[in-house]
Motif scaffolding. Structure first.
Motif, short mmCIF file in Angstrom:
data_model
loop_
_atom_site.label_atom_id
_atom_site.label_comp_id
_atom_site.label_asym_id
_atom_site.label_seq_id
_atom_site.Cartn_x
_atom_site.Cartn_y
_atom_site.Cartn_z
N THR A 108 0.83 -1.20 0.00
CA THR A 108 0.00 0.00 0.00
C THR A 108 0.87 1.26 0.00
OG1 THR A 108 -1.85 -1.05 1.14
CG2 THR A 108 -1.69 1.32 1.32
N ILE A 109 0.75 2.04 -1.06
CA ILE A 109 1.38 3.36 -1.12
C ILE A 109 0.44 4.31 -0.40
CG2 ILE A 109 2.19 5.21 -2.62
CD1 ILE A 109 3.91 2.68 -2.78
N THR A 110 0.89 4.87 0.71
CA THR A 110 -0.05 5.55 1.61
C THR A 110 -0.44 6.96 1.21
OG1 THR A 110 1.83 6.16 3.02
CG2 THR A 110 0.63 4.17 3.60
N ASP A 111 0.41 7.65 0.42
CA ASP A 111 0.07 9.03 0.07
C ASP A 111 0.86 9.47 -1.16
OD1 ASP A 111 2.68 9.69 0.97
OD2 ASP A 111 1.94 10.01 3.01
N ALA A 112 0.83 10.77 -1.44
CA ALA A 112 1.48 11.30 -2.65
C ALA A 112 3.00 11.17 -2.62
CB ALA A 112 1.08 12.76 -2.84
N SER A 113 3.56 10.80 -1.48
CA SER A 113 5.02 10.63 -1.41
C SER A 113 5.49 9.43 -2.24
CB SER A 113 5.46 10.43 0.05
OG SER A 113 5.04 9.16 0.53
N GLY A 114 4.55 8.55 -2.55
CA GLY A 114 4.92 7.37 -3.33
C GLY A 114 5.61 6.30 -2.53
N ARG A 115 5.41 6.32 -1.22
CA ARG A 115 6.06 5.36 -0.34
C ARG A 115 5.06 4.65 0.57
NH1 ARG A 115 11.72 6.29 0.10
NH2 ARG A 115 12.38 8.08 -1.16
N THR A 116 5.46 3.49 1.05
CA THR A 116 4.67 2.83 2.08
C THR A 116 4.84 3.60 3.38
OG1 THR A 116 6.50 1.40 2.77
CG2 THR A 116 5.09 0.58 0.98
N LEU A 117 4.05 3.24 4.39
CA LEU A 117 4.14 3.94 5.67
C LEU A 117 5.52 3.77 6.29
CD1 LEU A 117 2.45 5.57 7.74
CD2 LEU A 117 1.93 3.40 8.87
N SER A 118 6.16 2.63 6.04
CA SER A 118 7.50 2.41 6.59
C SER A 118 8.59 2.99 5.70
CB SER A 118 7.75 0.92 6.84
OG SER A 118 7.55 0.15 5.68
N GLY A 119 8.19 3.74 4.66
CA GLY A 119 9.14 4.57 3.92
C GLY A 119 9.72 4.02 2.64
N GLN A 120 9.20 2.91 2.13
CA GLN A 120 9.77 2.33 0.92
C GLN A 120 9.02 2.73 -0.35
OE1 GLN A 120 10.03 -1.95 1.94
NE2 GLN A 120 12.24 -1.69 1.76
N THR A 121 9.78 2.93 -1.41
CA THR A 121 9.18 3.08 -2.73
C THR A 121 8.72 1.72 -3.21
OG1 THR A 121 11.28 2.69 -3.83
CG2 THR A 121 10.76 4.98 -3.27
N ALA A 122 7.97 1.70 -4.30
CA ALA A 122 7.49 0.43 -4.85
C ALA A 122 8.67 -0.47 -5.23
CB ALA A 122 6.60 0.69 -6.06
N GLU A 123 9.70 0.12 -5.80
CA GLU A 123 10.87 -0.67 -6.21
C GLU A 123 11.57 -1.27 -5.00
OE1 GLU A 123 14.88 -0.23 -9.01
OE2 GLU A 123 13.71 1.54 -8.48
N ALA A 124 11.78 -0.48 -3.96
CA ALA A 124 12.43 -0.98 -2.75
C ALA A 124 11.58 -2.06 -2.08
CB ALA A 124 12.69 0.17 -1.78
N PHE A 125 10.27 -1.86 -2.12
CA PHE A 125 9.34 -2.84 -1.56
C PHE A 125 9.53 -4.20 -2.23
CE2 PHE A 125 4.98 -4.71 -1.78
CZ PHE A 125 4.79 -4.93 -0.42
N TRP A 126 9.62 -4.20 -3.55
CA TRP A 126 9.82 -5.45 -4.30
C TRP A 126 11.14 -6.11 -3.93
CZ3 TRP A 126 8.81 -9.73 -6.47
CH2 TRP A 126 9.70 -10.35 -7.36
N TYR A 127 12.21 -5.35 -3.94
CA TYR A 127 13.51 -5.95 -3.67
C TYR A 127 13.63 -6.45 -2.23
CZ TYR A 127 15.21 -4.76 -8.28
OH TYR A 127 15.37 -4.70 -9.66
N SER A 128 12.87 -5.87 -1.32
CA SER A 128 12.88 -6.34 0.07
C SER A 128 12.18 -7.68 0.24
CB SER A 128 12.19 -5.31 0.98
OG SER A 128 12.91 -4.11 1.05
N LEU A 129 11.28 -8.00 -0.69
CA LEU A 129 10.45 -9.21 -0.55
C LEU A 129 10.65 -10.21 -1.68
CD1 LEU A 129 7.17 -7.44 0.59
CD2 LEU A 129 8.84 -8.61 2.03
N ARG A 130 11.52 -9.88 -2.61
CA ARG A 130 11.74 -10.74 -3.78
C ARG A 130 12.18 -12.14 -3.39
NH1 ARG A 130 16.36 -9.59 -8.41
NH2 ARG A 130 15.59 -11.06 -9.99
N HIS A 131 12.90 -12.25 -2.27
CA HIS A 131 13.42 -13.55 -1.83
C HIS A 131 12.32 -14.58 -1.61
CE1 HIS A 131 12.02 -13.15 2.36
NE2 HIS A 131 12.19 -11.86 2.14
N ALA A 132 11.09 -14.12 -1.35
CA ALA A 132 9.97 -15.03 -1.10
C ALA A 132 9.47 -15.70 -2.37
CB ALA A 132 8.83 -14.26 -0.43
N GLN A 133 9.93 -15.23 -3.52
CA GLN A 133 9.53 -15.78 -4.83
C GLN A 133 8.00 -15.89 -4.94
OE1 GLN A 133 11.75 -19.48 -5.03
NE2 GLN A 133 13.59 -18.43 -5.73
N PRO A 134 7.31 -14.75 -4.77
CA PRO A 134 5.84 -14.79 -4.81
C PRO A 134 5.31 -15.04 -6.22
CG PRO A 134 6.60 -12.52 -4.78
CD PRO A 134 7.82 -13.38 -4.58
#
Length: 366
Positions: free
Chosen positions: A240-266
């Motif tokens: 969830t991108i929470t606002d116009a900042s383009g980041r999640t509440l914990s501060g990640q962009t969509a790209e960073a979000f993906w690379y943080s969770l890529r290991h799970a091989q969803p």
């Protein structure tokens, strides 16, 4: 994720075949549809919870009775409890979305973790709510699929974000304080995932993620559950991108979000909630470029108005999402807050015949 065999290999094969052939449609909002019924406290409680507590459950050595001292607790707004007290409503909502063209329906389990259910003092219901939530969705999917076996319908077992964040303090005066921990979250998700699998879910989805550490705890728990049963299900992740900042509440962009969770091989990575489709466009574009897996998007029907409602019409929402699809950004698409079967029908019609996004072949890191 571990290299265990699929729990339901035939279902996974059908899902993969469908994803290869077309853009799949996810259902819309559950809460929006429940609100239409104008339910009151008594509707949520039903007979089993008429006193504001569970008559089938009591602490060891305690027996419910007149003047037993058990504190009544309001249940209005506890939508997940309707799985037990008004299953007819939940099944009907699933059915409406399936008849509108949804390929996948989400279980009514968004808040069915011990952490979220603590607000209603019903933590003991976690496994039952998840199991029954998946079972109700399974019944409706199987019934619709039986009419047209060439179009399989899938149950997404939903694991919501919980009402706490592991990365941020809820107290501005104590920035180092945390209201939960990784271990507490993992334990809560483990119990919920077991229930969803027992109820017949085809897929598990960690969704509406505002804190990546919460998601990591959920994925850790899911992996533990798979190891314990000796088999696995496909897993979807939706942030969830929470606002116009383009980041999640914990501060990640969509790209960073993906690379943080890529290991799970969803099976899929995507975005949902908080924003309407127009505001998610650039972030879905980023995911479509960097993710070497399927991409999903189920946005709100625009931004909430002054009364907390959503004004984006089915035609407006479908038009925006059709552009996503025509630009090669989507593999799965649906709706979140404010959406209805009319929105899903319009989205299904809008993306019909458009090719699904091709998964990019990206260079592997050394």
């Amino acid at each position: 994720m571990s290299a265990l065999p699929w729990l339901k290999p035939e279902r996974v094969a059908k899902l993969e075949a469908a994803l290869h052939d077309r853009i799949l449609v996810i259902d819309g909002a559950m809460g929006t549809m429940i609100q239409r019924h104008g339910l009151q406290e008594a509707d949520y409680r039903g007979e089993r919870f008429a006193g504001g507590y569970d008559v089938l459950f009591a602490a060891e050595g305690h027996a419910h009775g007149a003047g037993c001292g058990c504190e009544s607790h309001d249940q209005r707004g506890n939508n997940d409890l309707l799985t037990l007290t008004r299953p007819d409503i939940i099944r009907d909502i699933h059915r409406q979305y399936l008849e509108a063209g949804a390929d996948l329906v989400e279980t009514n389990t968004f808040n069915s973790t011990s952490i979220s259910l603590a607000d209603y003092r019903l933590q003991h219901l976690v496994r039952e709510l998840n199991r029954e939530g998946a079972r109700l969705a399974r019944i409706e999917c199987d019934a619709i699929e039986a009419r047209d076996p060439a179009k399989p319908r899938f149950v997404i077992g939903v694991l919501g974000p919980t009402s706490r964040t592991a990365s941020l303090s809820p107290d501005v005066n104590r920035p180092g304080f945390r209201a939960t921990s990784f271990d507490e979250l993992a334990e809560a998700y483990c119990e919920a995932a077991h229930g969803l699998i027992e109820g017949g879910a085809d897929i598990l989805m960690v969704e509406t993620i505002f804190d990546t550490l919460n998601a990591k705890a959920a994925l850790f728990a899911i992996d533990d559950v798979f190891e314990s049963i000796g088999a696995r299900l496909p897993v979807m992740i939706s942030g969830t991108i929470t606002d116009a900042s383009g980041r999640t509440l914990s501060g990640q962009t969509a790209e960073a979000f993906w690379y943080s969770l890529r290991h799970a091989q969803p099976l899929a990575i995507g975005l949902n909630c908080a924003l309407g489709a127009k505001d998610l466009r650039q972030h879905i574009d980023v995911l479509a470029q960097v993710a070497d897996t399927y991409v999903s998007c189920h946005p709100n029907a625009g931004l909430p108005n002054a009364f907390g409602g959503y004004d984006e019409t089915p035609e407006d929402m479908a038009g925006v999402l059709r552009e996503f699809a025509a630009s090669g950004l989507l593999n799965l698409v649906g709706g979140c807050c404010g959406s209805s079967p009319d929105h899903i029908a319009a989205i299904a019609a809008a993306v019909a015949g458009l090719p699904p996004r091709a998964i990019p072949q990206l260079e592997q890191a050394a």
